[in-house]
Design an enzyme around this catalytic site. Structure first.
Site, mmCIF file in Angstrom:
data_model
loop_
_atom_site.group_PDB
_atom_site.id
_atom_site.type_symbol
_atom_site.label_atom_id
_atom_site.label_comp_id
_atom_site.label_asym_id
_atom_site.label_seq_id
_atom_site.Cartn_x
_atom_site.Cartn_y
_atom_site.Cartn_z
ATOM 1 N N HIS A 82 -1.394 -1.234 9.713
ATOM 2 C CA HIS A 82 -0.115 -1.396 8.365
ATOM 3 C C HIS A 82 -1.371 -1.254 7.092
ATOM 4 O O HIS A 82 -2.662 -0.996 7.174
ATOM 5 C CB HIS A 82 -0.897 -2.392 7.840
ATOM 6 C CG HIS A 82 0.226 -3.273 7.015
ATOM 7 N ND1 HIS A 82 1.668 -3.485 7.442
ATOM 8 C CD2 HIS A 82 0.394 -3.084 5.798
ATOM 9 C CE1 HIS A 82 2.626 -3.893 6.226
ATOM 10 N NE2 HIS A 82 1.698 -4.292 5.366
ATOM 11 N N ASP A 161 8.763 -13.500 2.758
ATOM 12 C CA ASP A 161 7.920 -12.386 2.123
ATOM 13 C C ASP A 161 8.835 -11.636 1.736
ATOM 14 O O ASP A 161 8.864 -10.866 0.499
ATOM 15 C CB ASP A 161 7.921 -11.599 3.378
ATOM 16 C CG ASP A 161 6.304 -10.574 3.014
ATOM 17 O OD1 ASP A 161 5.328 -10.784 2.076
ATOM 18 O OD2 ASP A 161 6.598 -8.597 3.107
ATOM 19 N N ARG A 168 7.720 -10.645 -6.440
ATOM 20 C CA ARG A 168 6.622 -10.275 -7.091
ATOM 21 C C ARG A 168 6.593 -8.661 -7.727
ATOM 22 O O ARG A 168 5.577 -8.267 -8.643
ATOM 23 C CB ARG A 168 6.048 -9.984 -5.857
ATOM 24 C CG ARG A 168 4.926 -11.852 -5.171
ATOM 25 C CD ARG A 168 4.048 -11.604 -4.221
ATOM 26 N NE ARG A 168 3.037 -10.676 -4.228
ATOM 27 C CZ ARG A 168 2.502 -9.639 -3.098
ATOM 28 N NH1 ARG A 168 2.965 -9.890 -1.780
ATOM 29 N NH2 ARG A 168 1.484 -8.912 -2.907
ATOM 30 N N SER A 183 0.975 -12.210 2.674
ATOM 31 C CA SER A 183 2.268 -11.066 3.100
ATOM 32 C C SER A 183 1.920 -9.929 4.283
ATOM 33 O O SER A 183 2.714 -10.057 5.493
ATOM 34 C CB SER A 183 2.459 -10.205 1.745
ATOM 35 O OG SER A 183 3.278 -9.238 2.316
ATOM 36 N N LYS A 187 2.946 -10.943 8.143
ATOM 37 C CA LYS A 187 3.501 -9.846 9.383
ATOM 38 C C LYS A 187 3.489 -9.530 10.269
ATOM 39 O O LYS A 187 4.000 -9.230 11.167
ATOM 40 C CB LYS A 187 4.015 -8.760 8.332
ATOM 41 C CG LYS A 187 5.563 -9.745 6.872
ATOM 42 C CD LYS A 187 6.038 -8.010 6.463
ATOM 43 C CE LYS A 187 4.422 -7.363 5.630
ATOM 44 N NZ LYS A 187 4.974 -6.470 3.882
HETATM 45 N N1 URA Z 1 2.499 -4.737 1.669
HETATM 46 C C1 URA Z 1 2.614 -5.928 2.227
HETATM 47 O O1 URA Z 1 3.233 -5.727 2.770
HETATM 48 N N2 URA Z 1 2.675 -6.875 1.183
HETATM 49 C C2 URA Z 1 1.372 -6.700 -0.362
HETATM 50 O O2 URA Z 1 2.000 -7.958 -0.506
HETATM 51 C C3 URA Z 1 1.272 -5.689 -0.448
HETATM 52 C C4 URA Z 1 1.566 -4.285 0.329
#
Ligand code: URA
Length: 409
Positions: A82, A161, A168, A183, A187
């Site tokens: 990620h 999320d 956010r 967050s 995931k």
């Molecule tokens: N990427 C994400 O998936 N979540 C965040 O809070 C920031 C970047």
């Protein structure tokens, strides 16, 4: 329990319990807590931070809000990667086929972008026909068949999320380390990864401006990984200048193809792809990073990585021969001779956004063919009259201040 008492407690910098966090966050998901109350709590978290216990609790609340996928019937260690997001970041398009071409299964669920450019899924959608909405069964069947999938997140993957990130994004509460950590980690955990590699970007085009903040995020992500018994590795990489030569969806796919075909070999984007792919391979196979690096070279040089990319695109309905760019080109010319001391990530990102490569609002439509192709990169010597960048333009006029993007010294 009372929402106002909980917000007030966080405003005063006190630690919230699992039950208190659960009450407000799940209340928000169920429509019982208002936007303005949730926004207020998010801002208090942004300002006062969270303890480890609070961050672990929030991650659990996020994970538990939806499905947790199970890919244990697919043999091998599944490593997920990620990025915290940056301008011109198309690494997923390169590293997934490299790693999968070595027989390591990769299941990558990526997101859309909001802000400067598209996310990985938007980039893939610039390939006509490419499906980003595979079902769980289709994902499994494709991984069994060809070992690689890049698709969108299913609706039931961490629904918390989706709603919290959207809030956010419009309340200036994105760049909070515990909120980013919960967050992203929720995931990755919910999507069934055995091991997790995170690319944390730092600089003017990233969520986090300093290396210290990136280190803090790295540490808390590793501690969350321990709670869930998942190995987490992190890389901290620069995002003061765009990654590679292209910013814009179709342009970025074409650049990724050039790297896979070994046509683009010498810039920070290629280096980062090799670095991330090597980490994924070393985590999956338990080999040294040097051995993994050699395997990456071999995958690219033999053409196997590019073949795997084509196989994955075909399996998901896409046809790379039909990728198209905007027809109109506008050049940005160097006004003097010298060293290109700055090519600003945020400057290029904003320009691409104005051309239509990203979304300002959720409802905006992305123009896949527009974007910025950098002909010169930061640090290069340029002569007066050289083309610094080529803009691919459709209906939106290129509006920019030269000095906000480039500096020649
Ligand atoms: N990427 C994400 O998936 N979540 C965040 O809070 C920031 C970047």
């Amino acid at each position: 329990m009372n929402v106002l008492d909980i917000i007030d407690k966080k405003r005063l910098g006190k630690e919230l319990s699992y039950k208190e966090l659960d009450y407000v966050f799940n209340g928000y998901l169920n429509g019982e807590v208002a936007d303005y109350q949730m926004s207020s709590l998010l801002m208090a978290i942004c300002i006062n931070g969270m303890t480890d216990e609070e961050t672990f609790a929030l991650t659990k609340i996020f994970v538990d809000s939806g499905d947790v996928l199970d890919f244990s019937d697919i043999p091998g260690i599944k490593v997920d990667k990620h990025s915290t997001g940056g301008i011109g970041d198309k690494t997923t398009l390169v590293i997934v086929p490299i790693v999968a071409s070595l027989g390591i299964p990769v299941i990558k669920m990526s997101g859309r972008g909001l802000g400067y450019t598209g996310g990985t899924i938007d980039k893939l959608e610039s390939i006509p026909g490419y499906r980003i909405d595979l079902t769980d069964d289709e994902i499994k069947s494709q991984v069994h068949k060809i070992g690689a999938v890049v698709t969108g997140q299913t609706a039931d993957l961490v629904p918390m999320d989706k709603v919290i990130y959207a809030l956010r994004d419009v309340t200036s509460t994105v760049s909070s380390i515990p909120l980013i950590a919960s967050s992203i980690m929720s995931k990755k955990i919910a999507s069934g990864a055995d091991k997790i590699l995170i690319d944390i970007k730092v600089g003017n085009g990233a969520l986090l401006p300093t290396k210290e903040m990136a280190k803090e995020l790295s540490d808390i992500m590793k501690r969350i990984g321990k709670v869930y018994d998942r190995e987490v590795r992190t890389i901290i990489s620069d995002m003061n200048t765009p990654l590679g030569t292209s910013v814009g969806n179709a342009l970025e796919v074409l650049e990724a193809i050039d790297v896979l075909k070994n046509k683009e070999t010498d810039n920070s984007f290629v280096d980062l792809c090799y670095e991330l792919a090597s980490d994924m391979i070393s985590m999956a196979l338990g080999v040294t990073k040097i051995d993994a690096f050699n395997m990456v070279f071999e995958a690219i040089n033999s053409g196997k990585a590019y073949d795997k990319f084509l196989e994955m695109v075909r399996n998901q309905g896409g046809d790379v021969r039909r990728i198209s760019l905007a027809k109109k080109k506008v050049e940005i010319i160097a006004p003097e001779t010298g060293v290109l001391a700055k090519v600003s990530a945020i400057g290029v990102g904003e320009l691409a956004l104005r051309l239509g490569a990203g979304k300002v609002n959720i409802k905006d439509k992305i123009d896949y063919g527009v974007g910025v192709k950098l002909n010169k990169l930061q640090g290069e010597h340029v002569r007066k009259g050289d083309v610094l960048a080529t803009l691919y333009v459709n209906d939106k006029e290129p509006v920019y201040e030269f000095d906000e993007i480039f500096k020649i010294k």
